[in-house]
Design an enzyme around this catalytic site. Sequence first.
Site, PDB file in Angstrom:
ATOM      1  N   ARG A  91      -8.262  -5.255  -9.152  1.00  0.00           N
ATOM      2  CA  ARG A  91      -7.195  -6.215  -9.435  1.00  0.00           C
ATOM      3  C   ARG A  91      -6.717  -6.209 -10.880  1.00  0.00           C
ATOM      4  O   ARG A  91      -7.507  -6.011 -11.804  1.00  0.00           O
ATOM      5  CB  ARG A  91      -7.671  -7.619  -9.040  1.00  0.00           C
ATOM      6  CG  ARG A  91      -7.796  -7.736  -7.526  1.00  0.00           C
ATOM      7  CD  ARG A  91      -8.279  -9.084  -7.052  1.00  0.00           C
ATOM      8  NE  ARG A  91      -8.083  -9.203  -5.607  1.00  0.00           N
ATOM      9  CZ  ARG A  91      -8.885  -8.682  -4.682  1.00  0.00           C
ATOM     10  NH1 ARG A  91      -9.959  -8.005  -5.048  1.00  0.00           N
ATOM     11  NH2 ARG A  91      -8.611  -8.807  -3.401  1.00  0.00           N
ATOM     12  N   HIS A 188     -14.095   4.282  -1.878  1.00  0.00           N
ATOM     13  CA  HIS A 188     -13.997   3.005  -1.163  1.00  0.00           C
ATOM     14  C   HIS A 188     -14.486   3.127   0.288  1.00  0.00           C
ATOM     15  O   HIS A 188     -13.764   2.750   1.224  1.00  0.00           O
ATOM     16  CB  HIS A 188     -12.547   2.542  -1.199  1.00  0.00           C
ATOM     17  CG  HIS A 188     -12.343   1.078  -1.017  1.00  0.00           C
ATOM     18  ND1 HIS A 188     -12.738   0.406   0.123  1.00  0.00           N
ATOM     19  CD2 HIS A 188     -11.783   0.155  -1.818  1.00  0.00           C
ATOM     20  CE1 HIS A 188     -12.404  -0.867  -0.006  1.00  0.00           C
ATOM     21  NE2 HIS A 188     -11.827  -1.047  -1.166  1.00  0.00           N
ATOM     22  N   GLU A 344     -18.054  -0.248  -3.954  1.00  0.00           N
ATOM     23  CA  GLU A 344     -17.212   0.494  -4.902  1.00  0.00           C
ATOM     24  C   GLU A 344     -17.774   0.393  -6.314  1.00  0.00           C
ATOM     25  O   GLU A 344     -17.622  -0.642  -6.956  1.00  0.00           O
ATOM     26  CB  GLU A 344     -15.796  -0.102  -4.941  1.00  0.00           C
ATOM     27  CG  GLU A 344     -15.131  -0.365  -3.625  1.00  0.00           C
ATOM     28  CD  GLU A 344     -14.101  -1.499  -3.772  1.00  0.00           C
ATOM     29  OE1 GLU A 344     -13.229  -1.429  -4.653  1.00  0.00           O
ATOM     30  OE2 GLU A 344     -14.203  -2.476  -3.026  1.00  0.00           O
TER      31      GLU A 344
END
Length: 383
Positions: A91, A188, A344
């Site tokens: 993010r 991921h 991750e």
Amino acid sequence: MKSILSLLALPLLASANYRVPPPGPDGKYTLKAPGIEAKFIPYAACITNLVISDRNGVSRDIILGYDNASLYPVDPNHPDYGAVPGRYVNRIANHTYVLDGERYYTEANDGNGTLHSGTNGWSHRTWNVSEVTNNSITFTIRDEGNSSLGLPGLVLGTVTHTLDEKSWSTKLKGVAVTHKTPLMLTTHPYWNLDAFSNPATDLILNHTLSLPYGKRMIGIDPTTQSTGALPSVPKGSVNDFWSAPKQIGAGIKDPAWVGNCGSAFNCSGYNNQWIVDRDVIEASKPIATLSSDYTGIKWDLYSDQAGVVVYSCFWMGGANALKKSQLGPATNGFVRSNGCVAVEPQDWIDGINHPEWNRTSKQIYGPDTKPFESNIQYKFSTF
Ligand SMILES: *[C@@H]1O[C@H](CO)[C@@H](O)[C@H](O)[C@H]1NC(C)=O
Ligand SMILES: *[C@@H]1O[C@H](CO)[C@@H](O)[C@H](O)[C@H]1NC(C)=O
Ligand SMILES: *[C@@H]1O[C@H](CO)[C@@H](O)[C@H](O)[C@H]1NC(C)=O
Ligand SMILES: *[C@@H]1O[C@H](CO)[C@@H](O)[C@H](O)[C@H]1NC(C)=O
Ligand SMILES: *[C@@H]1O[C@H](CO)[C@@H](O)[C@H](O)[C@H]1NC(C)=O
Ligand SMILES: *[C@@H]1O[C@H](CO)[C@@H](O)[C@H](O)[C@H]1NC(C)=O
Ligand SMILES: *[C@@H]1O[C@H](CO)[C@@H](O)[C@H](O)[C@H]1NC(C)=O
Ligand SMILES: *[C@@H]1O[C@H](CO)[C@@H](O)[C@H](O)[C@H]1NC(C)=O
Ligand SMILES: *[C@@H]1O[C@H](CO)[C@@H](O)[C@H](O)[C@H]1NC(C)=O
């Protein structure tokens, strides 16, 4: 049709005219090493299948993905299944950051924030395949400046996935050629170590997780954006996986479980980052371990990264079909909430907005810096 392996038998690798073999009839590249087989596709440099034997010698595909390789680019749910997101993973709070005094605005694709660089990030692109051997595949991407909004300058990315005996490792590299830019890469994969074959549950709540270095976390606001806080993880709290290995669902009755990964939407369980608190990278020690008693499958995760994100799939709402090999008796054909766990390894989330964390040299790269480089390895065993 010629198999990949027979094409590889041709002595082309050393030649300048080396031509990449086509994928197999299923649209995937199949790699093998003793005790492990895995499949990869150029879209998102993805791993789509990972098959190992459980404690009884039964083959299990323990990674989430689709049978249909053509579905990945058009899948409206796009969970970044097995992908390599980039150029800046995770993010960016409020879809903005400042670099050398200039403010950049990235794509708001996650509330008011940016997730995985937006909807044209590296996990939304079909990469080039530059080399394939019987146990490795190398993908490359040429990412022009601004092809993801607000991320300046050309970046050349290279990802090599390699299988060795009961091991999957990934080498990630990014070179910022023309301009300083945020650059942070990861893998991921989503795991279900039961391969959805457990007749008692299709969920991962009984998987056991250990995060031995995870004594601090990246603090989040109600919408899962980094606040700048670095809360410590008290022993016995829902987020404590450092004092001892624990079942992922062990804290489900704790009031802190609900909202733990974002209180605005009652995100329950985990979508959080633990800091890997160690002064020296001890390459021989895993930063995370995951196991399931049902299959007796375990992995140890090794990485040079200073954090690890664990997401227990709260948002998996039953829209993603399971692979045929995973249609076990407890499933309804789709991945349910808590049906998987994504892991991750990566540097501290949104470090570009927190210079006080001193992560700049790990997250900002340019023509005058060394490239971004990282290694991630999963080693599998049974117990
Ligand atoms: C695979 O997915 C593509 C894209 O959604 C679709 O056109 C195709 O029919 C699918 N193939 C199979 C065998 O389901
Ligand atoms: C987002 O911007 C608003 C308005 O400036 C601010 O109040 C808020 O703290 C910011 N959020 C984060 C996570 O930085
Ligand atoms: C969203 O981010 C912008 C900056 O990109 C900020 O101005 C705005 O206040 C933020 N909105 C909220 C609701 O935080
Ligand atoms: C894979 O390739 C290596 C080196 O090219 C070769 O030594 C090995 O025999 C091959 N393994 C298989 C299973 O084909
Ligand atoms: C793949 O290679 C071609 C030819 O060099 C190039 O035009 C294209 O941009 C590359 N694609 C990616 C995703 O890097
Ligand atoms: C990025 O896009 C903006 C606006 O379109 C442009 O002004 C800027 O020069 C571009 N920067 C780079 C490094 O490509
Ligand atoms: C999960 O583990 C708990 C004990 O930790 C046990 O009570 C429960 O029966 C297990 N559930 C399944 C579905 O195996
Ligand atoms: C979150 O859960 C609380 C308690 O169950 C409930 O009152 C609230 O409406 C929920 N919020 C959302 C956004 O679902
Ligand atoms: C960043 O470095 C400063 C100066 O050495 C130090 O005081 C501070 O604690 C560091 N920040 C973090 C989060 O480690």
